[in-house]
Design a protein around this motif. Sequence first.
Motif, PDB file in Angstrom:
ATOM      1  N   VAL A  99       1.079  -1.336   0.006  1.00  0.00           N
ATOM      2  CA  VAL A  99       0.324   0.164  -0.476  1.00  0.00           C
ATOM      3  C   VAL A  99       0.891   1.303   0.234  1.00  0.00           C
ATOM      4  CG1 VAL A  99      -1.626   1.041   1.113  1.00  0.00           C
ATOM      5  CG2 VAL A  99      -1.819  -0.829   1.777  1.00  0.00           C
ATOM      6  N   PRO A 100       1.218   1.834  -1.218  1.00  0.00           N
ATOM      7  CA  PRO A 100       2.202   3.198  -1.253  1.00  0.00           C
ATOM      8  C   PRO A 100       1.162   4.061  -0.372  1.00  0.00           C
ATOM      9  CG  PRO A 100       0.632   2.702  -2.931  1.00  0.00           C
ATOM     10  CD  PRO A 100      -0.037   1.404  -2.563  1.00  0.00           C
ATOM     11  N   GLU A 101       2.095   5.380   0.041  1.00  0.00           N
ATOM     12  CA  GLU A 101       1.818   6.930   0.380  1.00  0.00           C
ATOM     13  C   GLU A 101       1.067   7.676  -0.413  1.00  0.00           C
ATOM     14  OE1 GLU A 101       3.692  10.780   2.037  1.00  0.00           O
ATOM     15  OE2 GLU A 101       4.823   9.095   0.939  1.00  0.00           O
ATOM     16  N   ALA A 102       0.713   7.390  -1.896  1.00  0.00           N
ATOM     17  CA  ALA A 102      -0.225   8.359  -2.329  1.00  0.00           C
ATOM     18  C   ALA A 102      -0.249   7.326  -3.506  1.00  0.00           C
ATOM     19  CB  ALA A 102       1.013   9.156  -3.715  1.00  0.00           C
TER      20      ALA A 102
ATOM     21  N   VAL B 257      -9.101   2.360  -1.904  1.00  0.00           N
ATOM     22  CA  VAL B 257      -9.366   1.275  -3.284  1.00  0.00           C
ATOM     23  C   VAL B 257      -7.963   0.492  -2.644  1.00  0.00           C
ATOM     24  CG1 VAL B 257      -9.518   1.056  -5.913  1.00  0.00           C
ATOM     25  CG2 VAL B 257     -10.876   2.938  -4.174  1.00  0.00           C
ATOM     26  N   MET B 258      -6.747   1.614  -2.751  1.00  0.00           N
ATOM     27  CA  MET B 258      -5.283   0.858  -2.895  1.00  0.00           C
ATOM     28  C   MET B 258      -5.322  -0.319  -1.239  1.00  0.00           C
ATOM     29  SD  MET B 258      -3.930   2.292  -5.113  1.00  0.00           S
ATOM     30  CE  MET B 258      -1.559   1.508  -4.332  1.00  0.00           C
ATOM     31  N   ILE B 259      -5.397   0.231  -0.296  1.00  0.00           N
ATOM     32  CA  ILE B 259      -6.152  -0.886   0.629  1.00  0.00           C
ATOM     33  C   ILE B 259      -6.778  -2.019   0.390  1.00  0.00           C
ATOM     34  CG2 ILE B 259      -6.673  -0.485   2.939  1.00  0.00           C
ATOM     35  CD1 ILE B 259      -6.182   2.165   3.162  1.00  0.00           C
ATOM     36  N   MET B 260      -7.957  -1.944  -0.336  1.00  0.00           N
ATOM     37  CA  MET B 260      -9.180  -2.994  -1.173  1.00  0.00           C
ATOM     38  C   MET B 260      -8.071  -3.651  -1.699  1.00  0.00           C
ATOM     39  SD  MET B 260     -12.446  -0.999  -0.930  1.00  0.00           S
ATOM     40  CE  MET B 260     -13.275  -1.874  -1.783  1.00  0.00           C
ATOM     41  N   ASN B 261      -7.208  -3.209  -2.620  1.00  0.00           N
ATOM     42  CA  ASN B 261      -6.508  -4.094  -3.213  1.00  0.00           C
ATOM     43  C   ASN B 261      -5.671  -4.816  -2.516  1.00  0.00           C
ATOM     44  OD1 ASN B 261      -7.088  -4.066  -6.591  1.00  0.00           O
ATOM     45  ND2 ASN B 261      -7.214  -2.022  -5.681  1.00  0.00           N
ATOM     46  N   ALA B 262      -5.096  -4.368  -1.717  1.00  0.00           N
ATOM     47  CA  ALA B 262      -3.479  -5.281  -1.478  1.00  0.00           C
ATOM     48  C   ALA B 262      -4.565  -6.073  -0.374  1.00  0.00           C
ATOM     49  CB  ALA B 262      -3.017  -4.070   0.094  1.00  0.00           C
ATOM     50  N   PHE B 263      -5.750  -5.868   0.873  1.00  0.00           N
ATOM     51  CA  PHE B 263      -5.558  -6.955   1.486  1.00  0.00           C
ATOM     52  C   PHE B 263      -7.302  -8.113   0.357  1.00  0.00           C
ATOM     53  CE2 PHE B 263      -4.470  -3.723   4.369  1.00  0.00           C
ATOM     54  CZ  PHE B 263      -4.421  -4.783   5.431  1.00  0.00           C
ATOM     55  N   LEU B 264      -6.977  -7.642  -0.788  1.00  0.00           N
ATOM     56  CA  LEU B 264      -8.077  -8.939  -1.421  1.00  0.00           C
ATOM     57  C   LEU B 264      -7.319  -9.789  -1.351  1.00  0.00           C
ATOM     58  CD1 LEU B 264     -11.178  -9.110  -3.329  1.00  0.00           C
ATOM     59  CD2 LEU B 264      -9.249  -8.868  -5.198  1.00  0.00           C
ATOM     60  N   VAL B 265      -5.979  -9.895  -1.674  1.00  0.00           N
ATOM     61  CA  VAL B 265      -5.311 -11.163  -2.258  1.00  0.00           C
ATOM     62  C   VAL B 265      -4.793 -11.381  -0.575  1.00  0.00           C
ATOM     63  CG1 VAL B 265      -4.941  -9.571  -4.000  1.00  0.00           C
ATOM     64  CG2 VAL B 265      -2.861  -9.223  -2.085  1.00  0.00           C
ATOM     65  N   GLU B 266      -5.220 -11.176   0.079  1.00  0.00           N
ATOM     66  CA  GLU B 266      -4.588 -11.483   1.309  1.00  0.00           C
ATOM     67  C   GLU B 266      -2.922 -12.496   1.517  1.00  0.00           C
ATOM     68  OE1 GLU B 266      -7.513 -14.533   3.115  1.00  0.00           O
ATOM     69  OE2 GLU B 266      -9.284 -12.848   3.137  1.00  0.00           O
ATOM     70  N   PRO B 267      -1.884 -11.896   0.825  1.00  0.00           N
ATOM     71  CA  PRO B 267      -0.636 -12.466   0.961  1.00  0.00           C
ATOM     72  C   PRO B 267      -0.271 -12.532   2.774  1.00  0.00           C
ATOM     73  CG  PRO B 267      -0.681  -9.913   1.199  1.00  0.00           C
ATOM     74  CD  PRO B 267      -2.288 -10.306   1.347  1.00  0.00           C
TER      75      PRO B 267
ATOM     76  N   ASP C  62      -8.667  -2.753  12.145  1.00  0.00           N
ATOM     77  CA  ASP C  62      -9.418  -4.504  11.942  1.00  0.00           C
ATOM     78  C   ASP C  62      -9.340  -5.347  11.922  1.00  0.00           C
ATOM     79  OD1 ASP C  62     -10.962  -3.232  14.597  1.00  0.00           O
ATOM     80  OD2 ASP C  62     -12.811  -2.312  12.825  1.00  0.00           O
ATOM     81  N   LEU C  63      -8.448  -4.401  10.231  1.00  0.00           N
ATOM     82  CA  LEU C  63      -8.418  -5.802   9.619  1.00  0.00           C
ATOM     83  C   LEU C  63      -6.855  -6.009   9.726  1.00  0.00           C
ATOM     84  CD1 LEU C  63     -10.108  -4.700   5.623  1.00  0.00           C
ATOM     85  CD2 LEU C  63      -9.661  -7.239   6.947  1.00  0.00           C
ATOM     86  N   MET C  64      -5.943  -5.207  10.501  1.00  0.00           N
ATOM     87  CA  MET C  64      -4.516  -5.488  10.136  1.00  0.00           C
ATOM     88  C   MET C  64      -4.658  -6.631  11.330  1.00  0.00           C
ATOM     89  SD  MET C  64      -3.180  -1.404   9.555  1.00  0.00           S
ATOM     90  CE  MET C  64      -1.874  -2.254  11.343  1.00  0.00           C
ATOM     91  N   VAL C  65      -5.869  -5.933  12.307  1.00  0.00           N
ATOM     92  CA  VAL C  65      -5.380  -6.885  13.626  1.00  0.00           C
ATOM     93  C   VAL C  65      -5.977  -8.514  13.261  1.00  0.00           C
ATOM     94  CG1 VAL C  65      -6.268  -7.866  15.841  1.00  0.00           C
ATOM     95  CG2 VAL C  65      -5.541  -5.223  15.442  1.00  0.00           C
ATOM     96  N   GLU C  66      -6.904  -8.015  12.353  1.00  0.00           N
ATOM     97  CA  GLU C  66      -7.668  -9.736  12.048  1.00  0.00           C
ATOM     98  C   GLU C  66      -6.541 -10.618  10.940  1.00  0.00           C
ATOM     99  OE1 GLU C  66     -10.590 -11.224   9.014  1.00  0.00           O
ATOM    100  OE2 GLU C  66     -10.771  -9.626   9.619  1.00  0.00           O
ATOM    101  N   ARG C  67      -5.248  -9.648  10.738  1.00  0.00           N
ATOM    102  CA  ARG C  67      -4.813 -10.794   8.928  1.00  0.00           C
ATOM    103  C   ARG C  67      -3.815 -11.126  10.123  1.00  0.00           C
ATOM    104  NH1 ARG C  67      -6.384  -9.948   4.069  1.00  0.00           N
ATOM    105  NH2 ARG C  67      -8.294  -9.518   4.635  1.00  0.00           N
TER     106      ARG C  67
END
Length: 248
Positions: free
Chosen positions: A83-86, A145-155, A177-182
């Motif tokens: 997830v980039p800054e920009a 959107v950038m965050i959703m793309n990163a968390f979509l793939v569950e790496p 919350d997503l970070m804690v869950e993953r």
Amino acid sequence: MEPFLHIQGMSGGYIWNRPVVHDLSFSIDSGEMVGLIGLNGAGKSTTIKHILGLLVPQQGEVRVNGLRVSDNAEKYRASFAYVPEAPELYEELTIREHLRMTAMAYGLDETQFRSRSETLAGQFDMTEKLDSFPQTLSKGMRQKVMIMNAFLVEPPLYVIDEPFLGLDPLGIRSLLDLMVERKRNGAAFLISSHILSTLETYCDRYVVLNKGRIASKGTLDELRRSAGAVPDTTLDDVFYTLVKGGPT
């Protein structure tokens, strides 16, 4: 067992023999969250670019899941999401199309794509924006959107650079919350942010960069001892001492 991200003796930069970062060594285990902190120009972005494989170390090495990027670039890059800054989006693709393209790149099937994308859109209050184009979105929505793309793939590894910039309170809470869950499910995180109070709450360990070198690393208690600080000193105050030339 080898750490999921392992950086050993790494020096590098943008011009050969003129390194920006010097002799960096740290690691991140599965299920661990590490904060990468430093002043502007300390070398955080350069470090991240080496992890992403965009820069080649001039000395030392970077391994993700036991691999260097030169061993198998495709497998190496499939092991993490960034997830980039920009926010960087394709103006001719809708948000749903961005997500679908990411799903295709990482080999998600249609069921996984639909389930995960719908869940993420709901979490970030973006359901009504899925068929919108990026130019119609605010900067905060683009970041979602950038965050959703990163968390979509569950790496197994997430590399996140200043993720909170532009996010509304709901977006920040949803991301945390997503970070804690993953993390609970075994994912590793490297997070660069200037919001030290948030990192203090969520991170297990820290790497403090100053002028391209590691000023200190470890748990908050270990950083406190390095800075000569009392046990209840905040991360913000510890960081100030370390980068202003206090005890090490």
